[in-house]
Design an enzyme around this catalytic site. Sequence first.
Site, mmCIF file in Angstrom:
data_model
loop_
_atom_site.group_PDB
_atom_site.id
_atom_site.type_symbol
_atom_site.label_atom_id
_atom_site.label_comp_id
_atom_site.label_asym_id
_atom_site.label_seq_id
_atom_site.Cartn_x
_atom_site.Cartn_y
_atom_site.Cartn_z
ATOM 1 N N HIS A 74 3.502 2.118 -5.753
ATOM 2 C CA HIS A 74 2.147 2.572 -5.040
ATOM 3 C C HIS A 74 1.481 2.983 -6.289
ATOM 4 O O HIS A 74 -0.291 3.188 -5.890
ATOM 5 C CB HIS A 74 3.060 3.631 -4.890
ATOM 6 C CG HIS A 74 3.832 3.761 -3.825
ATOM 7 N ND1 HIS A 74 5.383 3.503 -4.099
ATOM 8 C CD2 HIS A 74 4.265 2.638 -2.310
ATOM 9 C CE1 HIS A 74 5.966 2.911 -3.164
ATOM 10 N NE2 HIS A 74 5.533 2.289 -1.975
ATOM 11 N N CYS A 96 1.322 -2.040 -8.307
ATOM 12 C CA CYS A 96 0.265 -3.527 -7.964
ATOM 13 C C CYS A 96 -0.694 -3.456 -8.029
ATOM 14 O O CYS A 96 -1.826 -2.938 -8.507
ATOM 15 C CB CYS A 96 0.430 -2.975 -6.546
ATOM 16 S SG CYS A 96 0.013 -4.825 -5.755
ATOM 17 N N HIS A 124 0.893 10.126 1.031
ATOM 18 C CA HIS A 124 1.371 9.090 1.023
ATOM 19 C C HIS A 124 0.858 8.732 -0.713
ATOM 20 O O HIS A 124 0.281 8.619 -1.286
ATOM 21 C CB HIS A 124 0.916 7.648 1.439
ATOM 22 C CG HIS A 124 1.647 6.340 1.540
ATOM 23 N ND1 HIS A 124 1.140 5.432 0.139
ATOM 24 C CD2 HIS A 124 2.722 5.612 2.178
ATOM 25 C CE1 HIS A 124 2.185 4.520 -0.270
ATOM 26 N NE2 HIS A 124 2.326 4.533 1.334
ATOM 27 N N GLU A 126 0.513 6.215 -2.829
ATOM 28 C CA GLU A 126 -0.650 5.393 -3.147
ATOM 29 C C GLU A 126 -1.438 6.403 -3.133
ATOM 30 O O GLU A 126 -2.677 6.298 -4.653
ATOM 31 C CB GLU A 126 -1.052 4.145 -2.537
ATOM 32 C CG GLU A 126 -1.942 2.805 -2.714
ATOM 33 C CD GLU A 126 -2.724 1.995 -1.879
ATOM 34 O OE1 GLU A 126 -3.328 1.841 -1.694
ATOM 35 O OE2 GLU A 126 -1.334 1.552 -1.509
ATOM 36 N N SER A 227 7.438 3.229 5.201
ATOM 37 C CA SER A 227 7.062 1.797 4.361
ATOM 38 C C SER A 227 5.826 2.027 6.023
ATOM 39 O O SER A 227 5.687 1.703 6.601
ATOM 40 C CB SER A 227 7.837 0.526 4.787
ATOM 41 O OG SER A 227 7.206 -0.268 5.063
ATOM 42 N N ASN A 229 3.049 -0.223 5.773
ATOM 43 C CA ASN A 229 2.529 -1.269 6.124
ATOM 44 C C ASN A 229 3.208 -1.854 7.112
ATOM 45 O O ASN A 229 2.892 -2.581 8.480
ATOM 46 C CB ASN A 229 2.163 -2.753 5.089
ATOM 47 C CG ASN A 229 4.010 -2.817 4.664
ATOM 48 O OD1 ASN A 229 4.042 -4.183 5.056
ATOM 49 N ND2 ASN A 229 4.488 -2.685 3.650
ATOM 50 N N SER A 271 8.023 -4.670 1.921
ATOM 51 C CA SER A 271 9.042 -4.195 1.212
ATOM 52 C C SER A 271 10.494 -4.882 1.964
ATOM 53 O O SER A 271 10.896 -4.311 1.107
ATOM 54 C CB SER A 271 8.736 -2.477 1.012
ATOM 55 O OG SER A 271 8.240 -2.314 1.656
#
EC number: 1.17.7.4
Length: 316
Positions: A74, A96, A124, A126, A227, A229, A271
């Site tokens: 993240h 990533c 979050h 990220e 998660s 996504n 993930s």
Amino acid sequence: MKVLLANPRGFCAGVDRAIEIVKRTIDMLGTPIYVRHEVVHNRFVVDDLKQRGAIFVEELHQVPDGATVIFSAHGVSQAVRRQAAQRGLKVFDATCPLVTKVHLDVARHCRTGRDMILIGHAGHPEVEGTMGQWDQERGTGRIYLVENIDDVAALHVAQPHHLAYTTQTTLSVDDTRNIIDALRQRFPTIQGPKNNDICYATQNRQDAVRELARECDLVLVVGSPNSSNSNRLSELAQREGVASYLIDSAAEIDPAWVIDKHHIGVTAGASAPQVLVDGVLARLYELGATSVSEHSGKPESMVFALPKALRLQLVD
């Protein structure tokens, strides 16, 4: 009862890379190896890496001086990177590459003095890492976070004519498009990235779920509750008018869900490993599934390189 598998589903290139970084670091350097935050948001994956010797922490003060630490997929803020350097930690970065691209974009706008808007979910990791790329010592301006269209309407920026936006990589494609439209309507000169910052895997998996929803009366999404996504996949199926549940594993399937269902769609967040999907299929067979078929889907061939220090051939 027929089961239809989404394609693509499960691991993306960034997740593959992050997990491999942890495994190779343990193989090459031995334990203990510390990982700041869950390297990817999946309980099965994290538990497996714990068994291999990885120690997961939330903050760097939990890592001993001079130890080896891995940053999660993240990403982290510039402040975390500076702290790691000051304490002499050996760092392997599993961020990533698509998140790194967003980080570089934020840093570039910071240097030019623009105000910046990040579309994302507060809290979050990220988002925290991306917000933390804004370095007041290297630029002027400010960075703002918006989560929805209402936030856009209420937003007050210091430089409305010197403004740019970027996005978290794992958002709902539809929601993000609407927020960007609202930003462009309110700030006509706002600059955006040359290419959509929603990652290819997020886009592809959402497209695949949309296809599932057209043919199924239930969609099961394999993924952990933290998660982003995976949550977006389940929400998308529901928006398409189909019952959907986010499950960590086959053990969470309620038999009542499949009563009177004729076509069940199954997918997995970026993930979630295939072994969990296999467990779900086995459970659905126990509950009366008669066949499993798979959409042709969109091929994915993306591979992200490991850090140079981990590319060396391991010797037994």
